[in-house]
Design an enzyme around this catalytic site. Structure first.
Site, PDB file in Angstrom:
ATOM      1  N   HIS A 141      -3.778   2.462  -4.707  1.00 50.80           N
ATOM      2  CA  HIS A 141      -3.020   2.248  -3.455  1.00 50.80           C
ATOM      3  C   HIS A 141      -1.585   1.816  -3.764  1.00 50.80           C
ATOM      4  O   HIS A 141      -1.032   0.967  -3.063  1.00 50.80           O
ATOM      5  CB  HIS A 141      -3.705   1.184  -2.584  1.00 50.80           C
ATOM      6  CG  HIS A 141      -4.934   1.696  -1.873  1.00 50.80           C
ATOM      7  ND1 HIS A 141      -4.875   2.425  -0.716  1.00 50.80           N
ATOM      8  CD2 HIS A 141      -6.252   1.581  -2.166  1.00 50.80           C
ATOM      9  CE1 HIS A 141      -6.108   2.733  -0.316  1.00 50.80           C
ATOM     10  NE2 HIS A 141      -6.954   2.247  -1.190  1.00 50.80           N
ATOM     11  N   GLU A 153     -10.695   1.458  -4.425  1.00 51.70           N
ATOM     12  CA  GLU A 153     -10.473   2.899  -4.299  1.00 51.70           C
ATOM     13  C   GLU A 153      -9.483   3.486  -5.308  1.00 51.70           C
ATOM     14  O   GLU A 153      -8.713   4.387  -4.968  1.00 51.70           O
ATOM     15  CB  GLU A 153     -10.007   3.229  -2.868  1.00 51.70           C
ATOM     16  CG  GLU A 153     -11.020   2.829  -1.825  1.00 51.70           C
ATOM     17  CD  GLU A 153     -10.582   3.130  -0.401  1.00 51.70           C
ATOM     18  OE1 GLU A 153     -11.387   3.690   0.340  1.00 51.70           O
ATOM     19  OE2 GLU A 153      -9.439   2.777  -0.026  1.00 51.70           O
ATOM     20  N   ASP A 170       0.881  -1.167   0.000  1.00 47.24           N
ATOM     21  CA  ASP A 170       0.000   0.000   0.000  1.00 47.24           C
ATOM     22  C   ASP A 170       0.915   1.213   0.000  1.00 47.24           C
ATOM     23  O   ASP A 170       2.142   1.088   0.139  1.00 47.24           O
ATOM     24  CB  ASP A 170      -0.937   0.010   1.225  1.00 47.24           C
ATOM     25  CG  ASP A 170      -2.265   0.702   0.911  1.00 47.24           C
ATOM     26  OD1 ASP A 170      -2.227   1.879   0.501  1.00 47.24           O
ATOM     27  OD2 ASP A 170      -3.315   0.072   1.045  1.00 47.24           O
TER      28      ASP A 170
HETATM   29  C1  ACM Z   1     -10.815  -1.034   1.795  1.00 48.63           C
HETATM   30  O1  ACM Z   1     -11.185  -0.878   2.963  1.00 48.63           O
HETATM   31  N1  ACM Z   1     -10.347  -0.019   1.092  1.00 48.63           N
HETATM   32  C2  ACM Z   1     -10.890  -2.322   1.142  1.00 48.63           C
END
Ligand code: ACM
Ligand code: ZN
Length: 659
Positions: free
Chosen positions: A243, A299, A166
């Site tokens: 991410h 996201e 991440d």
């Molecule tokens: C998440 O909580 N972005 C999977």
């Protein structure tokens, strides 16, 4: 005579729990202390007393007699017989036994441990019972991961999902791309919060004070082996397309702009991106033998793709209508690659956007809708909706808890989650494979804090994953979990202390009677789309908000709140007030001021007071403040006008109390 594999099972299953058995101070019990609650059990007369080597006999039978992972456990005065059709089943029988011993009384003679005679027939409701670990935001030690696996095994959890990559740091050695661990795994700040508030840059591993780390392949293989011994499969997650700021800082050519620190998404227009991801996954799949490889998918901000010539070219060539389809192209292509290696992909529910890859499984986190949709389409699903399964929320009154990302998720709320919803198509229910507890760790700096956030809430999910829905009972669970927590603490786990639980805001538990309850509310500014709570009755329904604005009791506005309450007839009014909350992380602020006005006829209003805010906008904790006044008026209408903060953000109000 036992054959060789049988011996191996016996030797193995006996090793772990028996050391447990030997080291215990003993107290109560039989199967009624076991978590997850077994599918069936009967108590019988008498007790088995542990003296010297326990007489545990293991019989292996076919899957027609005992289901996979299931077991039969018979305890008589003479000994203990375990019947199972799989190593897993025999292992879980031993976990059950260990829990009974942990809660066991001293024998009648007062010296040895004794357990009640009983027969247990047990098997899981779901095959997937997961725990998620975020090692990117704060790196976790190998010992920490092993220790959590020990606890998982006790409660029959069988998947550890490790979020290895991440923005906050890459955590796995990848030989083909050494900058991932020389650079993208390190940052100057120790805490995520300081890093996030700063320039969000990375640093060289050798830089003094560099914070971070990564797992070598040797360490990961050791972890896989350790997990395997406990019948846990590790599911590695490599995030894509979003991410991924840390990758793009180390290898900026994989971003649309070709520059570091410009975006968090890979450029799916660039073939080099696929070469990178395939190579990384090749190395990942050598280390992790799991059925599923998690490829993230959540996201992604697709803005850069809209103007990137390579992305646009890809969309043209592939006939992709929009950037959602471009993400779907990327996920499908990676899914095909993973499948070509004999594995399957799993991703967060955003992988549904723009079309789901065939054979992909979905982890439903933004609620359950994504999961239900995926099941309907014939895909396997793991349910992990934030509302019940996100352990990064505070588990008790935020004023007494360590700083968290916000929200409020006590043990009871996690426990009552039922993953099989009525709206799920009955003929697709078999696609619901299980549940998972997630711990995102932006605010969870230390291993001890992480452990505290897991236990006991992860135990609640363990029971939901294993036990039949009709066998679950909250009050009974709370009794059993108290024993389990004592056992965990005796073994050195940092756990939340249920005995000192404060609970929900008191008024949120009781509700509130007042003069405006049930009265009509006229909205001078409209209710907004998000956080509507109970709609137009929210401010006068007597229902008081809890510790979190997302509990459907708080109404949220990205504007002023301006409402008039009609009390129905002219009457004496001595008090008007409302409570706001502030939580600056997600942008929730106090109003700048509140004007309180009254009227007899609804035409002419008298301003009786303006209540000014005195809560500082930089206060980091969750705060509540009443904007209220006392008065002495004969009126029918009360107007309550809260002005949005100069910080903008949300206003949240739960009730306007009139007395
Ligand atoms: C998440 O909580 N972005 C999977
Ligand atoms: Zn691009």
């Amino acid at each position: 005579m036992m054959n060789k594999p049988f011996h191996a099972i016996l030797a193995f299953v006996l090793v772990i729990p028996l050391c447990l058995i030997c080291s215990l101070t003993v107290r109560a019990q039989g199967p009624q202390v076991v978590i997850p609650v077994p599918a069936e059990y009967q108590l019988a007369e008498g007790q088995y007393v542990f003296q010297g080597e326990p007489a545990v006999q293991v019989k292996m039978v076919s899957r027609k007699k005992v289901p996979y992972e299931g077991y039969r456990l018979e305890v008589t005065r003479k000994g203990i017989v375990i019947t199972a059709s799989s190593k897993e089943g025999a292992f879980y029988a031993m976990q059950t036994l260990a829990q009974m011993v942990a809660g066991a009384p001293e024998s009648e003679s007062g010296t040895e441990a004794a357990i009640a005679c009983c027969v247990i027939n047990d098997y899981p409701r779901f095959p997937y019972r997961g725990l998620h670990v975020d090692v990117s935001r704060h790196f976790r030690s190998v010992d920490f991961l092993k220790k959590q696996m020990d606890a998982m095994a006790m409660f029959k959890m069988n998947r550890m999902h490790i979020h290895l990559t991440d923005a906050a740091g890459w955590r796995m050695q990848i030989d083909a791309y050494p900058r991932l661990t020389e650079f993208a795994a390190w940052r100057p700040q120790r805490t995520w919060k300081e890093w996030w508030a700063g320039d969000r840059h990375y640093c060289e591993a050798a830089e003094p004070g560099a914070y971070g780390g990564y797992y070598t392949k040797e360490q990961l293989k050791e972890l896989v082996e350790y997990a395997h011994e406990r019948h846990i499969e590790i599911i590695p997650e490599i995030e894509m397309p979003g991410h991924s700021e840390e990758v793009l800082a180390a290898y900026p050519e994989l971003s649309c702009a070709g520059k570091p620190y410009s975006q968090g998404e890979f450029c799916p227009g660039n073939e080099e991106t696929f070469r990178f991801l395939e190579t990384v996954l090749d190395e990942v799949m050598v280390v992790f033998p799991s059925e599923y490889i998690h490829i993230g998918g959540d996201e992604a901000n697709k803005t850069h793709w809209k103007t990137c010539p390579k992305c646009q070219q890809r969309m043209l060539e592939e006939g992709l209508a929009d950037v959602d389809e471009l993400q779907s192209y990327m996920i499908k292509r990676m899914a095909r690659y993973v499948e070509s290696k004999g594995r399957k992909v799993i991703g967060w529910d955003e992988i549904l956007d723009g079309g789901l890859a065939e054979g992909a499984a979905v982890m439903s986190w933004r609620g359950t809708e994504g999961g239900i949709k995926a099941m309907d389409m014939g895909h396997d699903v793991i349910m992990t909706p934030g509302r019940y399964c996100y352990l990064d929320h505070a588990q008790d009154a935020p004023f007494k808890e360590p700083e968290s990302i916000g929200g409020y998720l006590p043990l009871d709320s996690t426990y009552v989650y039922e993953p099989l919803e009525a709206s799920m198509p009955a003929d697709k229910a078999h696609h619901l494979k299980g549940v998972q507890a997630n711990l995102w760790s932006e605010y969870v700096v230390t291993d001890e804090h992480a452990e505290y956030m897991y236990w006991p809430r992860a135990i609640a999910l363990a029971e939901t994953g294993w036990s039949q829905a009709e066998d679950k009972n909250l009050q009974d669970f709370r009794g059993r979990v108290a024993i389990a927590l004592e056992m965990l603490r005796s073994k050195g786990y940092e756990t939340f202390d249920l005995a000192n639980e404060y609970g929900e805001r008191k008024l949120a538990q009781t509700g509130l009677e007042h003069k405006a309850k049930g009265c009509k509310v006229i909205y001078n500014k409209p209710i907004q789309e998000w956080y509507q709570a109970a709609g137009e009755v929210t401010f006068t329904d007597g229902v008081i908000g809890g510790w979190t604005y997302s509990d459907n009791r708080w109404q949220g506005f990205l504007s002023d709140i301006d409402v008039t309450i009609d009390l129905g007839e002219v009457q004496q009014v001595n008090y008007v007030g409302g409570t706001f909350m502030q939580l600056i992380g997600p942008g929730v602020f106090m109003p700048r001021k509140v004007d309180i006005l009254v009227s007899e006829d609804g035409e002419e209003f008298e301003l009786i007071t303006t209540v000014w805010n005195d809560v500082h906008v930089t206060a980091e904790e969750l705060l509540f403040k009443d904007f209220s006044t006392i008065c002495d008026k004969q009126v029918r209408y009360v107007r309550y006008h809260a002005y949005r903060s100069t910080m903008r953000g949300f206003l949240f109000l739960d009730e306007i109390v009139v007395n």
